[in-house]
Scaffold this motif. Structure first.
Motif, PDB file in Angstrom:
ATOM      1  N   GLU A 153       0.839  -1.193   0.000  1.00 34.80           N
ATOM      2  CA  GLU A 153       0.000   0.000   0.000  1.00 34.80           C
ATOM      3  C   GLU A 153       0.877   1.247   0.000  1.00 34.80           C
ATOM      4  OE1 GLU A 153      -4.005   1.316   2.420  1.00 34.80           O
ATOM      5  OE2 GLU A 153      -2.705  -0.211   3.266  1.00 34.80           O
TER       6      GLU A 153
ATOM      7  N   THR B 231       4.561   6.948   2.244  1.00 36.88           N
ATOM      8  CA  THR B 231       4.811   5.793   3.093  1.00 36.88           C
ATOM      9  C   THR B 231       4.415   4.553   2.310  1.00 36.88           C
ATOM     10  OG1 THR B 231       4.323   7.059   5.092  1.00 36.88           O
ATOM     11  CG2 THR B 231       4.275   4.664   5.287  1.00 36.88           C
TER      12      THR B 231
ATOM     13  N   GLN C  29       3.770   0.715   2.739  1.00 39.33           N
ATOM     14  CA  GLN C  29       3.498  -0.305   3.758  1.00 39.33           C
ATOM     15  C   GLN C  29       3.308  -1.647   3.071  1.00 39.33           C
ATOM     16  OE1 GLN C  29      -0.005   1.057   5.823  1.00 39.33           O
ATOM     17  NE2 GLN C  29       1.194   2.367   7.192  1.00 39.33           N
ATOM     18  N   TYR C  30       3.830  -2.702   3.690  1.00 41.50           N
ATOM     19  CA  TYR C  30       3.612  -4.033   3.149  1.00 41.50           C
ATOM     20  C   TYR C  30       3.413  -5.015   4.290  1.00 41.50           C
ATOM     21  CZ  TYR C  30       8.673  -3.080   3.176  1.00 41.50           C
ATOM     22  OH  TYR C  30       9.926  -2.627   3.500  1.00 41.50           O
ATOM     23  N   SER C  31       2.571  -6.015   4.030  1.00 42.37           N
ATOM     24  CA  SER C  31       2.247  -6.967   5.084  1.00 42.37           C
ATOM     25  C   SER C  31       1.863  -8.312   4.495  1.00 42.37           C
ATOM     26  CB  SER C  31       1.093  -6.435   5.943  1.00 42.37           C
ATOM     27  OG  SER C  31      -0.057  -6.237   5.150  1.00 42.37           O
TER      28      SER C  31
ATOM     29  N   ARG D  42       4.433  -7.107   9.311  1.00 41.83           N
ATOM     30  CA  ARG D  42       4.157  -5.814   8.693  1.00 41.83           C
ATOM     31  C   ARG D  42       5.419  -4.966   8.743  1.00 41.83           C
ATOM     32  NH1 ARG D  42      -0.671  -2.569   8.156  1.00 41.83           N
ATOM     33  NH2 ARG D  42      -0.104  -0.396   8.306  1.00 41.83           N
ATOM     34  N   ASP D  43       5.640  -4.186   7.696  1.00 44.93           N
ATOM     35  CA  ASP D  43       6.777  -3.276   7.672  1.00 44.93           C
ATOM     36  C   ASP D  43       6.409  -2.069   6.817  1.00 44.93           C
ATOM     37  OD1 ASP D  43       9.269  -2.303   8.275  1.00 44.93           O
ATOM     38  OD2 ASP D  43      10.386  -3.865   7.242  1.00 44.93           O
ATOM     39  N   GLU D  44       7.188  -1.021   6.941  1.00 43.65           N
ATOM     40  CA  GLU D  44       6.950   0.171   6.133  1.00 43.65           C
ATOM     41  C   GLU D  44       8.238   0.931   5.949  1.00 43.65           C
ATOM     42  OE1 GLU D  44       5.430   3.645   9.124  1.00 43.65           O
ATOM     43  OE2 GLU D  44       3.933   2.195   8.502  1.00 43.65           O
ATOM     44  N   GLU D  45       8.244   1.783   4.941  1.00 42.01           N
ATOM     45  CA  GLU D  45       9.388   2.652   4.685  1.00 42.01           C
ATOM     46  C   GLU D  45       8.891   3.930   4.019  1.00 42.01           C
ATOM     47  OE1 GLU D  45      11.879   1.595   1.045  1.00 42.01           O
ATOM     48  OE2 GLU D  45      10.941  -0.324   1.497  1.00 42.01           O
TER      49      GLU D  45
END
Length: 91
Positions: free
Chosen positions: A24, A50, A52-54, A59-62
């Protein structure tokens, strides 16, 4: 879209190494700009976003910077637990 806003746009391409992760892209107000499963491709106004991936409970984001007339490319790896011992899981 006007030619000036097209000029100020950039692209983002994200691919998962481990199958259909939920990916996302959110803007500075946390509005969803794009959504994908396994891959995400979008053209958006230049700026900070941002990513986001899960998968499952992982879950993580950058933060990514999209620049005008450029494409940001990411390959993400997010190992996740699974009930069965499959090659992309942490179990």
């Amino acid at each position: 879209m006007s030619s000036s806003s097209q000029k100020d746009s950039g692209g983002i391409e994200v691919r998962s190494k481990f199958g259909p992760l939920r990916i996302e892209l959110l803007d500075e107000r946390l509005n969803r700009m794009a959504l994908g499963f396994g891959t995400l491709r979008a053209t958006v106004p230049a700026g900070l976003y941002t990513l986001q991936y899960s998968a499952g409970s992982e879950r993580d984001e950058e933060i990514v910077r999209v620049e005008p007339n450029r494409t940001v490319k990411r390959e993400i790896a997010l190992p996740f637990a699974a009930v069965a011992p499959i090659s992309v899981s942490t179990t």
